[in-house]
Structure formats: structure tokens, C-alpha cells
Design an enzyme around this catalytic site. Structure first.
Site, PDB file in Angstrom:
ATOM      1  N   ASP A   1     -16.752   8.188  -1.506  1.00  0.00           N
ATOM      2  CA  ASP A   1     -15.466   8.035  -0.816  1.00  0.00           C
ATOM      3  C   ASP A   1     -15.108   9.405  -0.257  1.00  0.00           C
ATOM      4  O   ASP A   1     -15.751  10.409  -0.601  1.00  0.00           O
ATOM      5  CB  ASP A   1     -14.414   7.551  -1.841  1.00  0.00           C
ATOM      6  CG  ASP A   1     -13.034   7.346  -1.240  1.00  0.00           C
ATOM      7  OD1 ASP A   1     -12.919   7.205  -0.004  1.00  0.00           O
ATOM      8  OD2 ASP A   1     -12.044   7.323  -2.018  1.00  0.00           O
TER       9      ASP A   1
ATOM     10  N   HIS B   1      -7.420   0.604  -6.236  1.00  0.00           N
ATOM     11  CA  HIS B   1      -7.624  -0.116  -4.964  1.00  0.00           C
ATOM     12  C   HIS B   1      -8.400  -1.404  -5.283  1.00  0.00           C
ATOM     13  O   HIS B   1      -9.557  -1.554  -4.911  1.00  0.00           O
ATOM     14  CB  HIS B   1      -8.404   0.776  -4.001  1.00  0.00           C
ATOM     15  CG  HIS B   1      -8.392   0.323  -2.572  1.00  0.00           C
ATOM     16  ND1 HIS B   1      -7.586  -0.706  -2.115  1.00  0.00           N
ATOM     17  CD2 HIS B   1      -9.101   0.747  -1.489  1.00  0.00           C
ATOM     18  CE1 HIS B   1      -7.795  -0.879  -0.813  1.00  0.00           C
ATOM     19  NE2 HIS B   1      -8.707  -0.025  -0.416  1.00  0.00           N
TER      20      HIS B   1
ATOM     21  N   ARG C   1     -13.860  -7.384   3.004  1.00  0.00           N
ATOM     22  CA  ARG C   1     -12.459  -7.145   2.638  1.00  0.00           C
ATOM     23  C   ARG C   1     -11.609  -8.363   2.992  1.00  0.00           C
ATOM     24  O   ARG C   1     -10.712  -8.743   2.250  1.00  0.00           O
ATOM     25  CB  ARG C   1     -11.898  -5.923   3.381  1.00  0.00           C
ATOM     26  CG  ARG C   1     -12.564  -4.588   3.107  1.00  0.00           C
ATOM     27  CD  ARG C   1     -12.439  -4.158   1.666  1.00  0.00           C
ATOM     28  NE  ARG C   1     -11.074  -4.243   1.174  1.00  0.00           N
ATOM     29  CZ  ARG C   1     -10.071  -3.409   1.514  1.00  0.00           C
ATOM     30  NH1 ARG C   1     -10.309  -2.391   2.299  1.00  0.00           N
ATOM     31  NH2 ARG C   1      -8.842  -3.571   1.030  1.00  0.00           N
TER      32      ARG C   1
ATOM     33  N   GLN D   1     -10.452  -3.731  -2.778  1.00  0.00           N
ATOM     34  CA  GLN D   1     -11.700  -3.125  -2.288  1.00  0.00           C
ATOM     35  C   GLN D   1     -12.860  -3.442  -3.237  1.00  0.00           C
ATOM     36  O   GLN D   1     -13.982  -3.716  -2.795  1.00  0.00           O
ATOM     37  CB  GLN D   1     -11.514  -1.603  -2.176  1.00  0.00           C
ATOM     38  CG  GLN D   1     -12.751  -0.847  -1.731  1.00  0.00           C
ATOM     39  CD  GLN D   1     -13.094  -1.041  -0.264  1.00  0.00           C
ATOM     40  OE1 GLN D   1     -12.246  -0.883   0.599  1.00  0.00           O
ATOM     41  NE2 GLN D   1     -14.351  -1.378   0.019  1.00  0.00           N
TER      42      GLN D   1
ATOM     43  N   ARG E   1       0.869  -1.187   0.000  1.00  0.00           N
ATOM     44  CA  ARG E   1       0.000   0.000   0.000  1.00  0.00           C
ATOM     45  C   ARG E   1       0.895   1.224   0.000  1.00  0.00           C
ATOM     46  O   ARG E   1       1.784   1.340   0.847  1.00  0.00           O
ATOM     47  CB  ARG E   1      -0.915   0.038   1.222  1.00  0.00           C
ATOM     48  CG  ARG E   1      -1.493   1.441   1.442  1.00  0.00           C
ATOM     49  CD  ARG E   1      -2.536   1.537   2.506  1.00  0.00           C
ATOM     50  NE  ARG E   1      -3.761   0.910   2.074  1.00  0.00           N
ATOM     51  CZ  ARG E   1      -4.959   1.169   2.624  1.00  0.00           C
ATOM     52  NH1 ARG E   1      -5.063   2.045   3.591  1.00  0.00           N
ATOM     53  NH2 ARG E   1      -6.023   0.547   2.195  1.00  0.00           N
TER      54      ARG E   1
ATOM     55  N   CYS F   1     -16.155   2.790   0.851  1.00  0.00           N
ATOM     56  CA  CYS F   1     -15.027   1.905   1.180  1.00  0.00           C
ATOM     57  C   CYS F   1     -14.612   2.064   2.635  1.00  0.00           C
ATOM     58  O   CYS F   1     -14.004   1.168   3.201  1.00  0.00           O
ATOM     59  CB  CYS F   1     -13.858   2.187   0.250  1.00  0.00           C
ATOM     60  SG  CYS F   1     -13.353   3.927   0.228  1.00  0.00           S
TER      61      CYS F   1
HETATM   62  N1  NVA Z   1      -9.494   7.389  -1.629  1.00  0.00           N
HETATM   63  C1  NVA Z   1      -9.170   6.951  -0.295  1.00  0.00           C
HETATM   64  C2  NVA Z   1      -9.511   5.494  -0.126  1.00  0.00           C
HETATM   65  C3  NVA Z   1      -9.281   4.947   1.250  1.00  0.00           C
HETATM   66  C4  NVA Z   1      -9.619   3.494   1.364  1.00  0.00           C
HETATM   67  C5  NVA Z   1      -7.702   7.207  -0.024  1.00  0.00           C
HETATM   68  O1  NVA Z   1      -6.874   6.924  -0.894  1.00  0.00           O
HETATM   69  O2  NVA Z   1      -7.382   7.719   1.050  1.00  0.00           O
HETATM   70  N1   CP Z   2     -11.172   0.735   2.753  1.00  0.00           N
HETATM   71  C1   CP Z   2      -9.894   0.690   3.158  1.00  0.00           C
HETATM   72  O1   CP Z   2      -8.981   0.390   2.381  1.00  0.00           O
HETATM   73  O2   CP Z   2      -9.712   0.967   4.467  1.00  0.00           O
HETATM   74  P1   CP Z   2      -8.318   1.126   5.240  1.00  0.00           P
HETATM   75  O3   CP Z   2      -7.689   2.394   4.721  1.00  0.00           O
HETATM   76  O4   CP Z   2      -8.674   1.173   6.675  1.00  0.00           O
HETATM   77  O5   CP Z   2      -7.459  -0.056   4.889  1.00  0.00           O
END
Ligand code: NVA
Ligand code: CP
Length: 332
Positions: free
Chosen positions: A230, A134, A316, A137, A107, A271
Site C-alpha cells: 500500500d 478498510h 470492490r 477492501q 469514509r 488496494c
Molecule cells: N492506506 C491508504 C489506503 C487507501 C485505499 C490510505 O488510507 O490512504
Molecule cells: N482502494 C481504495 O479504497 O481506493 P479509493 O481510495 O479510490 O476509494
């Protein structure tokens, strides 16, 4: 028979509709096994590395619990605790981890980083979120829609808000591949990039789905089956953009009025994490600064659809388990 052994999982663009469906089916199978208390610790000799250059609750926990259920060991590398990128290149890190681990989750920031890791690791690499995509997800989201609405094909799916980032991009790809009618609803500057829209239109033509870009929330959400949103500012973006995002995206907040405009059985999805009240540090700060009570979704909508939202979060784990198992060669 579908086999994904040895494959990376970097974006759903690389997977056929049948392969994506296979992963969702496998996740449903693992979910049932877990509920029935049937052990599936088939990878007792394996270990996985979990690299997180950004923070996480769901994704980290999902990978750790799923790895444990599959009998594997896992090592968590936190956003500050490893040499990756700072003192050691991505290519060197990939080769080191590839010698010790059977799979690597990443990540972090640019998609090119997870792609470079995959190029050099010699073991499956899984994308746990980049700026652009992602994909794990989306598998959870599709499993959740299937559980709540019965099927995926032909469903009208509306994504509200910043559709240029990881969630908007990945949901558009997933919907296009699986035959849903996808609408991105936002001011034009927040639409996904043209090249990706064009690619998705080709996949949608084949799957029976469609891709629409719309600026009017009432037009977009009319008769929708799923309304998704989101956060307006994603991890890694500068604090300075909050003001502009709140101003420009507030008309795209998911409210009861929009949910009432959708079909009678419509579900709301996110998400997570979500700013639906002021009970977070950032939420409280923005509330005070801009005089608001919520951001991308009202607390009322969030609470009404909490069953779906927390099913989605649970899924998830089952879907990430399916991705790890399938790419490590699970034959069940
Ligand atoms: N768009 C958000 C998704 C988090 C799961 C981010 O990248 O922070
Ligand atoms: N939805 C998601 O990816 O959550 P986290 O950022 O908590 O992993």
C-alpha cells in the site's frame, strides 16, 4: 442460513469466518449476475447516504454503482459539503441520516467516528475506510485471491510496508479469520499494534492460519503466494512524513527480485491508488525532491500484475454490493 440483516459493517473483527465467506460468496454471485445481465434491483424503495470525509475513486464509485444495480438511490456527501463534525455532532448527524436513509457509508478518520455513527443511526452503517480499518477492501482482495489462486486457506500472504495502518491491520484480521498465513514485513516500528496481533493469533489458531512479523524482505517473501503493499503515506497524514517514510520503507518496495523470490505462481496485489511511476502530482513531486522513479512498487511489477490489480479494483463493487445487500436483508 447466514443472515446479516440489520448488522453494521465496521471491521472484520466483528464477523465470523463463515459470515465473511458468505459475503465473498454473495459477491461472486452478484458478479456472475452482472456479467450475465441478470437484473438484481431488489431494493427499489431504499436509499443510501455515502459520507466521504476523505477522497476516493474506487470506494465511492463502487458504492454508487452497487446501489444503482440494487435499485437504490444514493446521496454523496463530499469532504466539504456537509455539516458533519463541523457544525453538527456525529450523533446528531447519524440520527438525521437514519431518518432518511436505509443505510449509511462512512469514509473518514478515526474508527471511533464510524462506531458512533453506527450507535446512533438506527440503520446499517458501512465502513468505507478509517485510519484503522478498510474492511470492504479485504473482501475484494479475498475474492480476487480466490479467483486467481483457487482457495484462501493455507496461502502465504505477505504485506510489505507500513503495516500499522488501515490496510495492514485489516489484511491481518482477514487472513487470520480465513486461514491464510499472514506475514507483515517492515521495520519494527511499522508493525501492527501488539493487542491486534495477539487477537489475530487467536483467530489464526482456530482457522489454521498464522501471524508472523518479519523485518527481512527476502525471508518474508520466500515462497509467498501473495505479495501485497500500500502507499507509504496514507490520506490524512502530514506531508512532513514523506521523507522519513521514503528512507525507511524503500528497502520494502515490491521489486521483481522479491516477486522472483516468491512462489512461481505468486501474485502482486495493491488496494490502489499506487505510486508505481511519476505520472501523478505527488509522484512527480517526490520524484523530483528525492530522485526516485517509483515508491512502494516498481512499474515493472505493477504492469506485470495489472490483470490481478484491476480485477481487484473491479471486485470492490461486487463485494460492496454484497455488504449492502446482506445487511439490508437480501435473501437470494
Ligand atoms: N492506506 C491508504 C489506503 C487507501 C485505499 C490510505 O488510507 O490512504
Ligand atoms: N482502494 C481504495 O479504497 O481506493 P479509493 O481510495 O479510490 O476509494
Amino acid at each position: 442460513m447466514t443472515s446479516l440483516k440489520g448488522r453494521h459493517f465496521l471491521t472484520l473483527k466483528d464477523f465470523t469466518p463463515d459470515e465473511i465467506t458468505y459475503l465473498i460468496d454473495l459477491a461472486a454471485k452478484f458478479k456472475k449476475m452482472k456479467q450475465d445481465g441478470v437484473a438484481h434491483d431488489v431494493f427499489k424503495t431504499k436509499n443510501v447516504a455515502l459520507i466521504f470525509e476523505k477522497t476516493s475513486t474506487r470506494t465511492r464509485c463502487a458504492f454508487e454503482v452497487a446501489a444503482h444495480d440494487l435499485g437504490m438511490g444514493s446521496t454523496y456527501l463530499d469532504p466539504t459539503g456537509s455539516q458533519i463534525g463541523k457544525k453538527e455532532s456525529i450523533a446528531d448527524t447519524a440520527q438525521v441520516l437514519g431518518r432518511m436513509f436505509d443505510g449509511i457509508e462512512y469514509r473518514g478518520f478515526g474508527q471511533e467516528i464510524v462506531e458512533e455513527l453506527a450507535e446512533y443511526a438506527g440503520v446499517p452503517v458501512w465502513n468505507g475506510l478509517t485510519n484503522e480499518y478498510h474492511p470492504t477492501q479485504i473482501l475484494a482482495d479475498m475474492l480476487t485471491i480466490r479467483e486467481h489462486l483457487g482457495e484462501l486457506k493455507g496461502k502465504k500472504f505477505v504485506y510489505m510496508g507500513d503495516a500499522r495502518y488501515n490496510m495492514g491491520n485489516s489484511l491481518m484480521v482477514g487472513c487470520a479469520k480465513l486461514g491464510l498465513h499472514f506475514t507483515a514485513c517492515a521495520p519494527e516500528k511499522y508493525f501492527p499494534n501488539e493487542a491486534l496481533v495477539e487477537a489475530c493469533k487467536i483467530w489464526a489458531d482456530k482457522s489454521g492460519g498464522s501471524i508472523t512479523l518479519e523485518t527481512d524482505p527476502l525471508k518474508a517473501t520466500k515462497d509467498a503466494d501473495v505479495i501485497y503493499t500500500d502507499v507509504w503515506v496514507s490520506m490524512g497524514e502530514p506531508d512532513e512524513v514523506w521523507e522519513e517514510r521514503i528512507k525507511e520503507l524503500s528497502p520494502y518496495k515490491v521489486t521483481s527480485e522479491l516477486m522472483d523470490n516468491a512462489s512461481a505462481h505468486a501474485i502482486f496485489m495493491h488496494c490502489l491508488p499506487a505510486f508505481h511511476d511519476l505520472k501523478t502530482k505527488i509522484g512527480a513531486e517526490m520524484g523530483k525532491k528525492f530522485g526516485i522513479e517509483d515508491m512502494e512498487v516498481t512499474d515493472e511489477v505493477f504492469r506485470k500484475h495489472s490483470k490481478v490489480l484491476f480485477d481487484e479494483a473491479e471486485n470492490r463493487m461486487h463485494t460492496i454490493k454484497a455488504v449492502m445487500a446482506a445487511t439490508l436483508g437480501y435473501e437470494g
